[in-house]
Design a protein around this motif. Structure first.
Motif, PDB file in Angstrom:
ATOM      1  N   ILE A  50      45.614 125.920  -1.925  1.00  0.00           N
ATOM      2  CA  ILE A  50      46.241 125.664  -0.635  1.00  0.00           C
ATOM      3  C   ILE A  50      44.918 125.610   0.336  1.00  0.00           C
ATOM      4  CG2 ILE A  50      47.337 126.962   1.265  1.00  0.00           C
ATOM      5  CD1 ILE A  50      49.307 128.071  -0.665  1.00  0.00           C
ATOM      6  N   VAL A  51      43.851 126.237   0.162  1.00  0.00           N
ATOM      7  CA  VAL A  51      42.692 125.963   1.238  1.00  0.00           C
ATOM      8  C   VAL A  51      41.962 124.620   1.010  1.00  0.00           C
ATOM      9  CG1 VAL A  51      40.423 126.884   1.647  1.00  0.00           C
ATOM     10  CG2 VAL A  51      42.261 128.614   1.500  1.00  0.00           C
ATOM     11  N   VAL A  52      42.076 124.211  -0.482  1.00  0.00           N
ATOM     12  CA  VAL A  52      41.322 122.999  -0.705  1.00  0.00           C
ATOM     13  C   VAL A  52      42.307 121.896   0.040  1.00  0.00           C
ATOM     14  CG1 VAL A  52      40.726 121.506  -2.525  1.00  0.00           C
ATOM     15  CG2 VAL A  52      40.131 123.813  -2.708  1.00  0.00           C
ATOM     16  N   ILE A  53      43.553 122.063  -0.474  1.00  0.00           N
ATOM     17  CA  ILE A  53      44.561 120.972   0.200  1.00  0.00           C
ATOM     18  C   ILE A  53      44.404 120.817   1.669  1.00  0.00           C
ATOM     19  CG2 ILE A  53      46.923 120.261   0.388  1.00  0.00           C
ATOM     20  CD1 ILE A  53      47.614 121.283  -2.352  1.00  0.00           C
ATOM     21  N   SER A  54      44.380 121.995   2.547  1.00  0.00           N
ATOM     22  CA  SER A  54      43.994 122.066   3.695  1.00  0.00           C
ATOM     23  C   SER A  54      42.821 121.419   4.289  1.00  0.00           C
ATOM     24  CB  SER A  54      44.040 123.626   4.200  1.00  0.00           C
ATOM     25  OG  SER A  54      45.240 124.142   3.930  1.00  0.00           O
ATOM     26  N   LEU A  55      41.727 121.873   3.629  1.00  0.00           N
ATOM     27  CA  LEU A  55      40.470 121.063   4.005  1.00  0.00           C
ATOM     28  C   LEU A  55      40.612 119.484   3.768  1.00  0.00           C
ATOM     29  CD1 LEU A  55      38.066 123.478   2.344  1.00  0.00           C
ATOM     30  CD2 LEU A  55      38.599 123.184   4.981  1.00  0.00           C
ATOM     31  N   CYS A  56      41.254 119.114   2.768  1.00  0.00           N
ATOM     32  CA  CYS A  56      41.334 117.775   2.332  1.00  0.00           C
ATOM     33  C   CYS A  56      42.172 117.045   3.425  1.00  0.00           C
ATOM     34  CB  CYS A  56      41.881 117.358   1.014  1.00  0.00           C
ATOM     35  SG  CYS A  56      40.802 117.946  -0.294  1.00  0.00           S
ATOM     36  N   LEU A  57      43.154 117.683   3.777  1.00  0.00           N
ATOM     37  CA  LEU A  57      44.099 117.081   4.826  1.00  0.00           C
ATOM     38  C   LEU A  57      43.425 117.032   6.303  1.00  0.00           C
ATOM     39  CD1 LEU A  57      47.637 118.591   3.804  1.00  0.00           C
ATOM     40  CD2 LEU A  57      46.730 116.281   3.693  1.00  0.00           C
ATOM     41  N   LEU A  58      42.712 118.341   6.510  1.00  0.00           N
ATOM     42  CA  LEU A  58      42.009 118.289   7.826  1.00  0.00           C
ATOM     43  C   LEU A  58      40.943 117.089   7.768  1.00  0.00           C
ATOM     44  CD1 LEU A  58      41.556 119.629  10.322  1.00  0.00           C
ATOM     45  CD2 LEU A  58      40.060 121.291   9.315  1.00  0.00           C
ATOM     46  N   VAL A  59      40.137 116.981   6.642  1.00  0.00           N
ATOM     47  CA  VAL A  59      39.101 115.971   6.618  1.00  0.00           C
ATOM     48  C   VAL A  59      39.653 114.462   6.914  1.00  0.00           C
ATOM     49  CG1 VAL A  59      37.399 114.861   5.339  1.00  0.00           C
ATOM     50  CG2 VAL A  59      37.643 117.373   5.438  1.00  0.00           C
ATOM     51  N   LEU A  60      40.898 114.239   6.053  1.00  0.00           N
ATOM     52  CA  LEU A  60      41.323 112.945   6.268  1.00  0.00           C
ATOM     53  C   LEU A  60      41.865 112.738   7.721  1.00  0.00           C
ATOM     54  CD1 LEU A  60      42.541 110.481   4.616  1.00  0.00           C
ATOM     55  CD2 LEU A  60      44.884 111.660   4.126  1.00  0.00           C
TER      56      LEU A  60
END
Length: 509
Positions: A195-205
């Motif tokens: 979830i943290v990785v997905i959150s970071l990816c979405l945030l970066v995107l």
């Protein structure tokens, strides 16, 4: 509703961020709920692991209590011991209800069934023992008690075996639950990391889709600030606030470019208008100059030629020829020089011819003297600027004087300017007349026996030719004290304004 949400997601950055936050919050919430439910279920199983051992132990303790109460009643036969017996007997039966009574292919369940059957037999024997005791049948209650006592030992043995087997099975179940809990902990941690990785990816995107266009927009704005309105401008595909900002900036840039192009076009039109206006002014000045030059009265020429003809008749000789030659030169000069510039030398020569002609007509009453240094007469000047001044001196100065009239023409150089002075000893000019001549208004002139070019005409032509004022001054000290007209020719090499260039004779254009 769904279309409205999709529209808001595509056109609003806040909606995008809020949607991502809600999505991640729901994922985290569901994950925590699932993990907590699994852990709670596992803890419940852990609580029931050793419950069977507890029941077995209670069953064993209660069996001992029943046996003890029977023994107490046999020894004391008291009502209290009898009540204790019945109470423990009921409690033991209650515990027996939790044991299996079905025929199942399971070692522990079969063991429970055997314990339950033996317990029923045991309680039957204890009841018979108590009943025979109360009936005072000693032999029977002793035999029943001994049988119950033996069966009690068997039951204890079976309960002990059951307790041992349950303990083994419960230990195995406990190990399995602990392994499962460890797996749950690892799985929970893995889900949290994902979830943290997905959150970071979405945030970066999202930040990339927001920050990158803004950085590009700042670069384009800097280019525009430096005056480059033709830099590459790539519109982003997003339709949110960033896309709206790009669209607004593009519209503003197009408006500025259109405004600059319009200002440039207006400036070019204004420059062309000024050039055309200046050209028209030059043409107008040339037209005014030619108009003034055209004011020379041809009657003077014809009257003078008539006088020459009369002289020729009277003298029949060289004087007539010379007079006619002077007249021819004068006529030729007027005709030829009206459209051209001339030199100061030629202007002085035409003055000489004029004086000669006038003296012939007036029987030599005019004394003309000139002081002209060599080297100052090669400058270019407008035509017919000296003869009209001399003519004015003759007609309005010395004509009609009782004494001899004298006209002096001098040429001097002062600070690179050529100064021409024509001075007579005639009747002079009043200040009103001088102001009238030097004014811009019309001046009354006498047509007929004259070239028709007055002092005002000469002044205006000098002003138009050189583009400067105060090039001619008139001074008179009073009645019968003569008049002095001074003409200033600007320095050599100067260029006339609005017409033919004023240069030296060698550079004449």
């Amino acid at each position: 509703m769904i279309r409205h949400i999709i529209y808001k997601f595509r056109h609003s950055i806040s909606t995008k961020l809020f949607s991502v936050f809600i999505f991640l919050a729901v994922i985290i919430f569901l994950t925590n709920i699932s993990v907590n439910a699994y852990i709670s279920k596992s803890l419940q199983k852990l609580d029931t692991v050793y419950s069977s051992n507890i029941i077995s132990n209670k069953l064993s303790d209660k069996l001992i209590e029943v046996q003890s109460n029977v023994y107490e009643y046999l020894n004391t036969k008291s009502s209290a011991s009898l009540v204790s017996y019945y109470k423990s007997e009921q409690e033991y039966r209650g515990l027996m209800e939790s044991l299996n009574d079905q025929l199942i292919d399971n070692e522990m369940l079969m063991l429970e069934k055997n314990i339950r059957n033996m317990s029923d037999t045991y309680l039957t024997l204890t009841d018979e023992t108590v009943k025979e005791k109360r009936g005072r049948n000693v032999e029977k209650y002793k035999k029943s008690y001994e049988d119950a006592k033996k069966l009690n030992q068997y039951i204890h043995s079976f309960i002990s075996n059951l307790n041992t087997e349950q303990l083994k099975q419960n230990s195995q179940n406990y190990q399995k639950l602990m392994v499962s809990l460890n797996y749950t902990e690892v799985l929970s941690l893995a889900i949290l990391i994902i979830i943290v990785v997905i959150s970071l990816c979405l945030l970066v995107l999202i930040l990339k889709n927001i920050i990158k266009p803004l950085v590009q927009l700042a670069h384009n704005a800097n280019e525009v600030a430096q005056g480059n309105f033709n830099s590459d401008f790539i519109m982003p595909k997003s339709e949110d606030e960033v896309g709206l900002l790009y669209s607004t900036f593009d519209t503003m840039l197009k408006s500025i470019k259109h405004y600059i192009e319009q200002i440039t076009e207006d400036m070019e039109n204004e420059q062309r208008f000024k050039e055309q206006q200046l050209l028209m002014e030059n043409h107008l000045k040339d037209a005014q100059l030619k108009y003034l030059q055209a004011q020379i009265n041809p009657h003077f020429l014809f009257n003078s030629l008539n006088a020459g003809a009369q002289l020729a008749i009277l003298e029949e000789a060289d004087q007539t020829g010379l007079f006619l030659e002077k007249m021819a030169d004068f006529f030729r000069y007027n005709v030829r020089k009206m459209e051209q510039d001339t030199t100061l030398k030629e202007e002085i020569e035409i003055v000489d011819n004029y004086i000669y002609i006038i003296n012939v007509r007036m029987t030599g009453d005019i004394h003309f003297r000139k002081e002209v240094p060599e080297g100052l007469t090669d400058v270019m000047v407008p035509s017919m600027i000296l003869q009209p001044v001399v003519e004015n001196a003759v007609k309005h100065g010395i004509s009609g004087m009782d004494s001899d009239g004298e006209i002096v023409l001098t040429v001097t150089e002062e600070e690179k300017n050529i100064t021409i002075t024509i001075k007579d000893n005639g009747i002079g000019m009043s200040m009103d007349k001088i102001e009238e001549v030097l004014s811009d208004g019309p001046v009354s002139s006498e047509a007929g026996d004259s070239t028709g070019i007055g002092l005002n005409n000469v002044r205006n032509r000098l002003m138009l030719y050189y583009g400067s004022e105060n090039l001619m001054t008139i001074q008179s000290d009073g009645i019968n004290r003569g008049t002095e007209v001074k003409i200033i020719i600007p320095g050599r090499g100067n260029t006339r304004q609005g017409g033919v260039n004023y240069v030296s004779n060698s550079n004449r254009r």
